[in-house]
Design a protein around this motif. Structure first.
Motif, PDB file in Angstrom:
ATOM      1  N   ASN A 190      31.832  35.793  36.935  1.00  0.00           N
ATOM      2  CA  ASN A 190      33.021  36.613  37.197  1.00  0.00           C
ATOM      3  C   ASN A 190      32.809  37.525  38.405  1.00  0.00           C
ATOM      4  N   PRO A 191      32.688  36.962  39.604  1.00  0.00           N
ATOM      5  CA  PRO A 191      32.337  37.779  40.767  1.00  0.00           C
ATOM      6  C   PRO A 191      33.451  38.741  41.165  1.00  0.00           C
ATOM      7  N   ASP A 192      33.040  39.917  41.623  1.00  0.00           N
ATOM      8  CA  ASP A 192      33.984  40.877  42.182  1.00  0.00           C
ATOM      9  C   ASP A 192      34.211  40.597  43.661  1.00  0.00           C
ATOM     10  N   VAL A 193      33.179  40.064  44.298  1.00  0.00           N
ATOM     11  CA  VAL A 193      33.240  39.722  45.724  1.00  0.00           C
ATOM     12  C   VAL A 193      32.619  38.339  45.894  1.00  0.00           C
ATOM     13  N   PHE A 194      33.179  37.556  46.823  1.00  0.00           N
ATOM     14  CA  PHE A 194      32.732  36.178  47.020  1.00  0.00           C
ATOM     15  C   PHE A 194      32.536  35.917  48.509  1.00  0.00           C
ATOM     16  N   VAL A 195      31.448  35.257  48.861  1.00  0.00           N
ATOM     17  CA  VAL A 195      31.173  34.860  50.248  1.00  0.00           C
ATOM     18  C   VAL A 195      30.832  33.377  50.264  1.00  0.00           C
ATOM     19  N   ASP A 196      31.516  32.605  51.105  1.00  0.00           N
ATOM     20  CA  ASP A 196      31.276  31.167  51.243  1.00  0.00           C
ATOM     21  C   ASP A 196      30.935  30.905  52.701  1.00  0.00           C
ATOM     22  N   GLY A 221      48.916  43.806  45.884  1.00  0.00           N
ATOM     23  CA  GLY A 221      48.736  45.163  45.390  1.00  0.00           C
ATOM     24  C   GLY A 221      47.735  45.997  46.164  1.00  0.00           C
ATOM     25  N   ASN A 222      47.229  47.024  45.496  1.00  0.00           N
ATOM     26  CA  ASN A 222      46.271  47.936  46.119  1.00  0.00           C
ATOM     27  C   ASN A 222      44.938  47.270  46.400  1.00  0.00           C
ATOM     28  N   LEU A 223      44.604  46.230  45.627  1.00  0.00           N
ATOM     29  CA  LEU A 223      43.373  45.486  45.890  1.00  0.00           C
ATOM     30  C   LEU A 223      43.455  44.810  47.257  1.00  0.00           C
ATOM     31  N   GLY A 224      44.598  44.192  47.553  1.00  0.00           N
ATOM     32  CA  GLY A 224      44.786  43.559  48.855  1.00  0.00           C
ATOM     33  C   GLY A 224      44.732  44.561  49.989  1.00  0.00           C
ATOM     34  N   LYS A 225      45.337  45.737  49.787  1.00  0.00           N
ATOM     35  CA  LYS A 225      45.329  46.781  50.820  1.00  0.00           C
ATOM     36  C   LYS A 225      43.915  47.298  51.054  1.00  0.00           C
ATOM     37  N   PHE A 226      43.189  47.524  49.976  1.00  0.00           N
ATOM     38  CA  PHE A 226      41.806  47.989  50.083  1.00  0.00           C
ATOM     39  C   PHE A 226      40.951  46.983  50.852  1.00  0.00           C
ATOM     40  N   TRP A 227      41.104  45.717  50.516  1.00  0.00           N
ATOM     41  CA  TRP A 227      40.364  44.644  51.183  1.00  0.00           C
ATOM     42  C   TRP A 227      40.667  44.623  52.679  1.00  0.00           C
ATOM     43  N   ASP A 228      41.942  44.782  53.014  1.00  0.00           N
ATOM     44  CA  ASP A 228      42.398  44.638  54.398  1.00  0.00           C
ATOM     45  C   ASP A 228      42.114  45.871  55.246  1.00  0.00           C
ATOM     46  N   THR A 229      42.271  47.051  54.664  1.00  0.00           N
ATOM     47  CA  THR A 229      42.202  48.277  55.467  1.00  0.00           C
ATOM     48  C   THR A 229      40.896  49.049  55.307  1.00  0.00           C
ATOM     49  N   ASP A 312      27.859  47.661  46.904  1.00  0.00           N
ATOM     50  CA  ASP A 312      27.004  48.533  46.107  1.00  0.00           C
ATOM     51  C   ASP A 312      27.565  49.961  46.078  1.00  0.00           C
ATOM     52  N   LYS A 313      28.044  50.431  47.224  1.00  0.00           N
ATOM     53  CA  LYS A 313      28.587  51.789  47.314  1.00  0.00           C
ATOM     54  C   LYS A 313      29.948  51.918  46.632  1.00  0.00           C
ATOM     55  N   LYS A 317      35.175  51.250  42.389  1.00  0.00           N
ATOM     56  CA  LYS A 317      36.529  51.125  42.928  1.00  0.00           C
ATOM     57  C   LYS A 317      36.979  49.675  42.948  1.00  0.00           C
ATOM     58  N   ILE A 318      36.095  48.786  43.368  1.00  0.00           N
ATOM     59  CA  ILE A 318      36.439  47.361  43.440  1.00  0.00           C
ATOM     60  C   ILE A 318      36.757  46.824  42.053  1.00  0.00           C
ATOM     61  N   LYS A 319      35.928  47.162  41.084  1.00  0.00           N
ATOM     62  CA  LYS A 319      36.148  46.655  39.727  1.00  0.00           C
ATOM     63  C   LYS A 319      37.451  47.220  39.135  1.00  0.00           C
ATOM     64  N   ASN A 320      37.725  48.483  39.379  1.00  0.00           N
ATOM     65  CA  ASN A 320      38.965  49.081  38.873  1.00  0.00           C
ATOM     66  C   ASN A 320      40.193  48.459  39.521  1.00  0.00           C
ATOM     67  N   LEU A 321      40.123  48.230  40.833  1.00  0.00           N
ATOM     68  CA  LEU A 321      41.262  47.631  41.541  1.00  0.00           C
ATOM     69  C   LEU A 321      41.520  46.205  41.066  1.00  0.00           C
ATOM     70  N   ARG A 322      40.462  45.487  40.765  1.00  0.00           N
ATOM     71  CA  ARG A 322      40.638  44.123  40.232  1.00  0.00           C
ATOM     72  C   ARG A 322      41.390  44.160  38.903  1.00  0.00           C
ATOM     73  N   SER A 323      40.989  45.072  38.050  1.00  0.00           N
ATOM     74  CA  SER A 323      41.626  45.182  36.744  1.00  0.00           C
ATOM     75  C   SER A 323      43.087  45.620  36.866  1.00  0.00           C
ATOM     76  N   GLU A 324      43.328  46.599  37.722  1.00  0.00           N
ATOM     77  CA  GLU A 324      44.683  47.117  37.911  1.00  0.00           C
ATOM     78  C   GLU A 324      45.610  46.078  38.524  1.00  0.00           C
ATOM     79  N   ASN A 325      45.052  45.160  39.301  1.00  0.00           N
ATOM     80  CA  ASN A 325      45.888  44.198  40.024  1.00  0.00           C
ATOM     81  C   ASN A 325      46.674  43.291  39.088  1.00  0.00           C
ATOM     82  N   LEU A 326      46.180  43.105  37.884  1.00  0.00           N
ATOM     83  CA  LEU A 326      46.885  42.252  36.918  1.00  0.00           C
ATOM     84  C   LEU A 326      48.262  42.807  36.562  1.00  0.00           C
TER      85      LEU A 326
END
Length: 575
Positions: A190-196, A221-229, A312-313, A317-326
């Motif tokens: 269940n990754p929070d972040v993925f790199v390929d 949502g806010n997860l997309g904004k956080f990722w982008d900005t 790591d830092k 926030k990342i985990k919370n935004l993932r949950s909220e995005n649903l």
């Protein structure tokens, strides 16, 4: 002194052994060599044996007959992912999906070694998981010539897997064992972040590092904004501090990029598009194929380091935004199935390129493109990043799938979709789709002839379902996966990939000489149908000139016509 000498000698020998034992194939070579599949697996087994912070686990099979592996680094020396997900974030790194693009394979071997030895900052709040080589069949099909446009390494694997599938087109349709085993890995960790990790192909420019970042509008949502900005800009800033310039993936091939280019929309068939369906932010490093191999491995390594440090830092926030995005994908809300580029919105980006021009080809005598690397330039160019919705759907409360469609049900289960079998025969009020017009590819694409431009009609009716048929509620973690797979108009739906083609074929027909008399009786007993029939003959000369078409019309409008023909066998329960 005599007693200390053996201890000192042992220490010197141990240090010397450490410096050599953990060198990778790439490091032992000339900077232009990559590890084979066997060498890669043996190296991670060595790390597993020597470091308690690293664990190697055998997972599901691939089309090659060999199993996938995951290698996990956790400074806490714990590898129970149910516990890990409660305490830390997870970064999943995928390598060798295209084994002719092996930069990530060698970079990740060094990364795990350096983490284990403490040569780079060890994360406190992050566990790192690596699939050493995803396309094992392609890695075993080693050669030196299949990447004609690429500058090294000396030998490498092949793009197609053991059954010649491009695995970066297979994540949703899952024709391969590789994809099915990947899904099990993905949902296990269940990754929070993925790199390929990849290598690009296309235009020539100064950058060694380009990237595809999951489109923020698809994450939502806010997860997309956080990722982008926040996240992506910080990662790129960290690279710039190390003198690594970067630019979005240059989606240009046989023309110059000077006039600008468009952002890449990663649909669910691609790895990052697959990840985004489960609210995992993902990126594909795309090193430039014309740069030397050592430079490409270096920037891939540094991008992964930057990703580790940021995650790591910001893990909470990342985990919370993932949950909220649903909460953005609840029943009765709208969901975009199809996107199109918004030409009215143009941004600009700085671009480091080479002057391009056209000259006469020595082969054909026609005009050909070439780049002059002696003429670098820096200019601002247009960049189309914004997409707009071209087709939306209202999210249902649930879907109902008859148990007979076991092929679809199997894939849903592999992807952790929760579903409930009916305990008895039950009637539901549902929305039902009837497929109308659609287009089908004239040439094979990844083992299919995909459908597109699907038109259909929607009706509300009551349908009786059997005991054992499945009700699938949309209020679950895989809601976006359900929408992308079960809505037939979606770009990568199961319908688009031919999973339901059997409903497109009529099974029963009529003999005209028998049906003629019955057809007259049908019209005589149904005056409304007869009036519609006569009107169609008056309006459509082609129809009025064809007795066959007229009989077929009457048949298809009668109770004799099979109800399953063109009826999409997945039903929607609305809230």
């Amino acid at each position: 002194m005599k007693r200390l000498l053996p201890i000192l000698l042992f220490s010197i020998m141990a240090n010397a052994q450490n410096k050599t034992d953990f060198l990778t194939t790439y490091e032992k070579g000339n900077g232009n060599q990559t590890a084979t599949y066997e060498e890669t697996i043996a190296y991670f087994q060595l790390l597993d044996k020597n470091f308690e912070t690293i664990s190697m686990e055998e997972m599901g099979l691939t089309d090659s007959g060999e199993p996938l592996h995951i290698v996990t680094f956790n400074p806490d020396k714990k590898f129970d992912f149910k516990k890990i997900q409660k305490e830390k974030a997870v970064l999943l790194i995928n390598n060798g999906i295209h084994p002719g693009e092996p930069d990530g394979i060698d970079a990740t071997m060094m990364l795990f070694r350096d983490l284990a030895l403490g040569k780079i900052k060890v994360p406190k709040n992050l566990v790192i998981v690596n699939i050493p080589i995803y396309n094992i069949g392609g890695a075993l099909n080693r050669n030196s010539f299949s990447r004609a446009n690429q500058n090294g390494p000396e030998s490498y694997g092949f793009r197609g897997n053991a059954r010649n599938y491009d695995l970066n087109r297979d994540f949703l349709k899952s024709d391969t064992r590789n994809a099915r085993s990947f899904a099990q890995i993905f949902h296990k960790v269940n990754p929070d972040v993925f790199v390929d990790n990849h290598v690009s192909n296309g235009a020539n420019y100064q950058y060694t590092f380009t990237y595809i970042a999951t489109h923020p509008q698809k994450i939502g949502g806010n997860l997309g904004k956080f990722w982008d900005t926040e996240m992506i800009p910080t990662l790129l800033s960290d690279l710039k501090k190390k003198n690594i310039e970067s630019v979005p993936y240059v989606n240009i091939h046989d023309e110059k990029p000077d006039g600008g280019f468009d952002a890449f929309m990663d649909y669910p068939r691609y790895s990052t598009g697959f990840a985004s369906m489960f609210n995992t932010v993902g990126s594909m490093p795309e090193t430039h194929m014309l740069k030397d191999y050592a430079s490409r491995v270096k920037v891939t390594y540094e991008y992964m380091v930057a990703t580790i440090e940021f995650t790591d830092k910001n893990y909470t926030k990342i985990k919370n935004l993932r949950s909220e995005n649903l909460q953005n994908y609840l029943p009765n809300k709208k969901y975009t199935l199809l996107w199109e580029l918004d030409e009215s919105k143009v941004s600009s980006i700085p671009f480091l390129g080479f002057e391009g021009d056209y000259k006469t080809s020595d082969i054909s005598g026609k005009s050909r493109l070439f780049y002059d690397e002696k003429k670098p330039f820096s200019k601002v160019i247009p960049y189309h990043k914004e997409f707009k919705s071209s087709l939306e759907v209202v999210i249902p409360e649930a879907y109902v799938i008859p148990k007979s469609w076991w092929n679809v049900i199997e894939l849903l289960k592999i992807n952790n979709i929760e579903m409930t079998p009916l305990e008895k025969d039950t009637e539901f009020a549902v929305e039902s789709y009837r497929i109308g017009d659609f287009k089908t590819s004239k040439s094979a694409y990844e083992g299919h002839y995909p459908h597109s431009s699907v038109n259909m009609t929607t009706t509300k009716k009551k349908v009786s379902f059997k005991k054992g048929d499945f009700v699938i509620k949309t209020q679950q973690a895989g809601v976006k996966y359900l929408l992308e797979t079960l809505e037939p108009q979606a770009n990568d739906s199961y319908f688009a990939w031919n999973f339901f083609d059997s409903v497109l074929q009529q099974k029963e027909y009529f003999s005209a000489y028998v049906f003629e008399d019955l057809a007259k009786k049908i019209l005589d007993e149904n005056q409304r149908m007869k009036a519609e029939f006569e009107q169609k003959k008056a309006d459509d000369k082609t129809f009025s000139d064809s007795g066959e078409a007229q009989l077929d019309w009457i048949y298809s409008h009668s109770e004799y016509y099979e109800k399953t023909h063109m009826e999409y066998p997945v039903y929607r329960i609305m809230k």
